[in-house]
Design a protein around this motif. Structure first.
Motif, short mmCIF file in Angstrom:
data_model
loop_
_atom_site.label_atom_id
_atom_site.label_comp_id
_atom_site.label_asym_id
_atom_site.label_seq_id
_atom_site.Cartn_x
_atom_site.Cartn_y
_atom_site.Cartn_z
N GLY A 113 0.78 -1.31 0.08
CA GLY A 113 -0.13 0.17 -0.07
C GLY A 113 0.88 1.33 0.44
N GLN A 114 2.32 0.99 -0.76
CA GLN A 114 2.54 2.36 -0.68
C GLN A 114 2.52 2.38 -2.19
OE1 GLN A 114 6.08 -0.12 0.75
NE2 GLN A 114 5.99 1.59 2.49
N VAL A 115 3.41 4.25 -2.49
CA VAL A 115 3.69 4.64 -3.87
C VAL A 115 4.95 4.88 -3.69
CG1 VAL A 115 1.32 5.77 -4.08
CG2 VAL A 115 3.49 7.20 -3.37
N PRO A 116 5.62 4.33 -5.65
CA PRO A 116 4.66 4.62 -5.93
C PRO A 116 4.95 2.92 -6.92
CG PRO A 116 7.18 4.89 -7.03
CD PRO A 116 7.22 4.61 -5.32
N ALA A 117 4.24 2.90 -7.95
CA ALA A 117 4.27 1.68 -8.66
C ALA A 117 4.05 1.90 -10.16
CB ALA A 117 2.94 0.43 -8.93
N ILE A 118 4.55 0.63 -11.19
CA ILE A 118 4.71 0.80 -11.98
C ILE A 118 3.93 0.18 -13.04
CG2 ILE A 118 6.66 2.46 -12.42
CD1 ILE A 118 7.87 -0.07 -14.20
N ASP A 119 3.67 0.25 -14.41
CA ASP A 119 3.04 -1.05 -15.43
C ASP A 119 3.57 -0.37 -16.07
OD1 ASP A 119 1.83 -2.03 -16.95
OD2 ASP A 119 -0.17 -1.89 -15.84
N ASP A 120 4.81 -1.64 -17.17
CA ASP A 120 5.34 -1.97 -17.67
C ASP A 120 5.02 -1.98 -19.62
OD1 ASP A 120 8.72 -1.60 -19.09
OD2 ASP A 120 7.24 -0.19 -19.75
N GLY A 121 3.55 -2.00 -19.45
CA GLY A 121 3.38 -2.72 -20.55
C GLY A 121 2.51 -3.49 -20.56
N GLY A 122 2.14 -4.27 -18.96
CA GLY A 122 1.78 -5.14 -18.59
C GLY A 122 2.57 -5.48 -17.34
N PHE A 123 4.06 -5.23 -17.42
CA PHE A 123 5.13 -5.60 -16.41
C PHE A 123 4.84 -4.41 -15.22
CE2 PHE A 123 8.44 -8.33 -14.61
CZ PHE A 123 9.44 -7.20 -14.31
N LYS A 124 4.61 -5.23 -14.35
CA LYS A 124 4.28 -4.47 -12.95
C LYS A 124 5.45 -4.24 -11.78
CE LYS A 124 -0.97 -5.50 -13.57
NZ LYS A 124 -0.48 -5.53 -14.41
N LEU A 125 5.93 -3.55 -11.26
CA LEU A 125 6.65 -3.52 -10.48
C LEU A 125 6.69 -2.66 -9.13
CD1 LEU A 125 10.27 -3.18 -12.51
CD2 LEU A 125 9.50 -5.21 -11.37
N TYR A 126 7.61 -2.57 -8.13
CA TYR A 126 7.30 -1.24 -6.95
C TYR A 126 8.48 -1.67 -6.58
CZ TYR A 126 5.35 -5.30 -4.35
OH TYR A 126 5.80 -6.68 -3.54
N GLU A 127 8.56 -0.48 -5.33
CA GLU A 127 10.00 0.03 -4.78
C GLU A 127 10.97 1.04 -5.94
OE1 GLU A 127 10.82 -0.95 -1.32
OE2 GLU A 127 9.26 -1.82 -1.34
N SER A 128 10.75 1.84 -5.05
CA SER A 128 11.40 3.06 -6.28
C SER A 128 13.04 2.79 -6.95
CB SER A 128 11.10 4.35 -6.02
OG SER A 128 12.08 4.58 -4.79
N ARG A 129 13.45 2.36 -6.09
CA ARG A 129 14.93 1.84 -6.67
C ARG A 129 15.46 0.46 -7.41
NH1 ARG A 129 14.57 3.62 -1.47
NH2 ARG A 129 15.91 5.18 -0.04
N ALA A 130 14.01 -0.40 -7.32
CA ALA A 130 13.95 -0.72 -8.33
C ALA A 130 13.85 -0.62 -9.60
CB ALA A 130 13.16 -2.33 -7.60
N VAL A 180 12.74 -5.82 -7.06
CA VAL A 180 12.14 -5.57 -6.14
C VAL A 180 12.07 -5.94 -4.12
CG1 VAL A 180 9.42 -5.61 -5.52
CG2 VAL A 180 10.33 -4.99 -7.55
N ALA A 181 12.35 -7.72 -4.09
CA ALA A 181 12.28 -8.32 -3.13
C ALA A 181 13.35 -8.00 -2.41
CB ALA A 181 12.56 -9.73 -3.47
N ALA A 182 14.52 -7.58 -3.22
CA ALA A 182 15.66 -6.72 -2.30
C ALA A 182 15.22 -4.94 -1.56
CB ALA A 182 16.60 -6.37 -3.18
N SER A 183 14.61 -5.01 -2.48
CA SER A 183 13.71 -3.17 -1.79
C SER A 183 13.25 -3.70 -0.70
CB SER A 183 13.79 -2.63 -3.06
OG SER A 183 13.27 -1.27 -2.41
N ILE A 184 12.39 -4.88 -0.70
CA ILE A 184 10.97 -5.22 -0.09
C ILE A 184 11.97 -4.90 2.05
CG2 ILE A 184 9.45 -6.50 1.15
CD1 ILE A 184 8.39 -6.47 -1.54
N GLU A 185 13.43 -6.11 1.69
CA GLU A 185 14.64 -6.32 2.66
C GLU A 185 14.30 -5.39 3.16
OE1 GLU A 185 17.95 -6.22 2.85
OE2 GLU A 185 17.35 -7.04 4.92
N TYR A 186 14.93 -3.95 2.61
CA TYR A 186 15.76 -3.15 3.28
C TYR A 186 15.09 -1.61 3.74
CZ TYR A 186 16.70 -1.02 -0.84
OH TYR A 186 17.21 -0.48 -2.30
#
Lengths: 207, 207
Positions: free
Chosen positions: A52-69, B96-102
């Protein structure tokens, strides 16, 4: 299909990735997640980001979150030297610098930002003792940055990387609330360099 | 020349590197840094790690610090799937998983460990209010882990990665201290899996 960023511009995490997109010339569609209305805790948003945090992305269907990732993914996709992954030793030195940011800078800077900016916005009182403690700790860490930046231009070496950029959102908040933390010669040089980049100028006040 | 690992055998971050070395079958020479006498703040040690923290490594003259950066370097060097660098999407999901950890585990787990274990060892009193606040935060975060681990075996997907292993040191300190945080079904399954690995058994009491 254009990259979609779900976020809330005043937050550090959101601006961490809009900054990287500007730096890499990646166009994006920005979809506001209304934190005040609790949108980040709705089932629909939790599908995108289970914490439940921001941000998140959707890159052509590929979903990620955690800004540094997200930043790493976009830089790798662009083949950008901001993530120097073709050279194992440069990559290792980048990862040291990236780890320095989240271990030695973020815990203190984010806490100060929370107390001085995000709590008041929600009508909560600043705990000045926490601010003072974090500022003291951060100042001690930045003395080491001064040493590192006396030997090389940026945190990972002589080329700018994501690790430098990751400091911009919280670093800028610290400066805005009046904490002159980047005041010693090498820190000042480095901070002026990274904070004056057009990519940061483009997103520092909004996404 | 064998890898040299500088650290403190009971330190969480030192054992984060040690478990990865065991997992990858990388032999290392362990050189104890005597924290009790302030060896980590001597000029000789600060040459290896300017923040005066453990661990640090010397890999045949190539020096690194920050345990998670060291782990990535060693896994990449070994071509190990623990750090899936050859597949951009697997790598992004790993990050993403590594970022979740820290971001979502370490700030809570490390503070609880400090208050409940490391401060008493130094004769300092536990701040139970801090423990309660951090524990509430960690419990909430682990509810999101429960959701993630209900869909996949490990944090980055169906294969174990460094991101899972990074949880071992502080996770184990908390379990040993009687803080039963890994109690919901999927989290418990995952924790039992990673904490029973021979690599962790080999270093959990000493690097």
């Amino acid at each position: 299909m254009v990259l979609t960023i779900y976020g809330f511009a005043p937050t550090a995490g959101t601006r961490r990735i809009t900054l990287i997109c500007k730096e890499l010339n990646i166009p994006y569609e920005f979809v506001v997640v209304d934190l005040a209305a609790g949108e980040h805790k709705t089932p629909a948003y939790l599908e995108k980001q289970p914490f439940g945090q921001v941000p998140a992305i959707d890159d052509g269907g590929f979903k990620l979150y955690e800004s540094r990732a997200i930043g790493r993914y976009l830089a790798a996709k662009a083949g950008s030297p901001l993530l120097p992954n073709s050279d194992p030793k440069k990559l290792a030195e980048f990862e040291v610098a990236a780890s320095i940011e989240y271990s030695n800078f973020d815990p203190f800077a984010s806490k100060i930002a929370y107390e001085k900016v995000f709590k008041p916005v929600q009508g909560l009182a600043t705990d000045e003792a926490v601010v003072a403690e974090c500022l003291a700790a951060l100042t001690a860490k930045l003395e080491i940055y001064e040493v590192i930046l006396g030997k090389q231009k940026y945190l990972a070496g002589d080329k700018i990387t994501l690790a430098d950029f990751f400091h911009l959102p919280y670093g800028s908040i610290l400066v805005q609330v009046g904490f002159d933390v980047f005041s010693t010669p090498n820190l000042k040089r480095w901070w002026n360099d990274i904070s004056s980049r057009p990519s940061w100028q483009a997103v520092k006040d909004s996404a | 020349m064998v890898l040299t690992l500088y650290g403190f055998s009971l330190s969480t971050c030192t054992r984060r590197v040690a478990v990865v070395c065991k997992e990858l079958g990388i032999p290392y020479e362990f050189v104890a840094v005597n924290l009790a006498v302030g060896e980590h703040k001597t000029p000789a040690y600060l040459e290896k790690q300017p923040f005066g923290q453990v661990p640090a490594i010397d890999d045949d003259g190539f020096k690194l610090y920050e345990s998670r950066a060291i782990a990535r370097y060693l896994a990449a060097k070994a071509g190990s799937p623990l750090f899936p660098i050859s597949d951009p999407k697997k790598l992004a999901e790993f990050e993403v998983a590594a970022s979740i950890e820290y971001s979502n585990f370490d700030p809570y787990a490390s503070k609880i460990a400090l208050e409940k274990v490391f401060k008493p060892l130094r004769g300092l009193a536990t701040d139970e209010a801090v423990v309660a606040e951090r524990l509430a935060g960690l419990t909430a975060k682990l509810e999101a882990y429960e959701v993630i681990l209900g869909k996949q075996k490990y944090l980055a997907g169906d294969e174990v990665t460094l991101a899972d292993l990074f949880h071992l040191p502080y996770g184990s300190v908390l379990v040993q201290a009687g803080v039963d945080i890994f109690s919901t079904p999927n989290v418990k399954r995952w924790w039992n899996d990673i904490s029973s690995r021979p690599s962790w058994q080999a270093v959990k009491h000493s690097a």
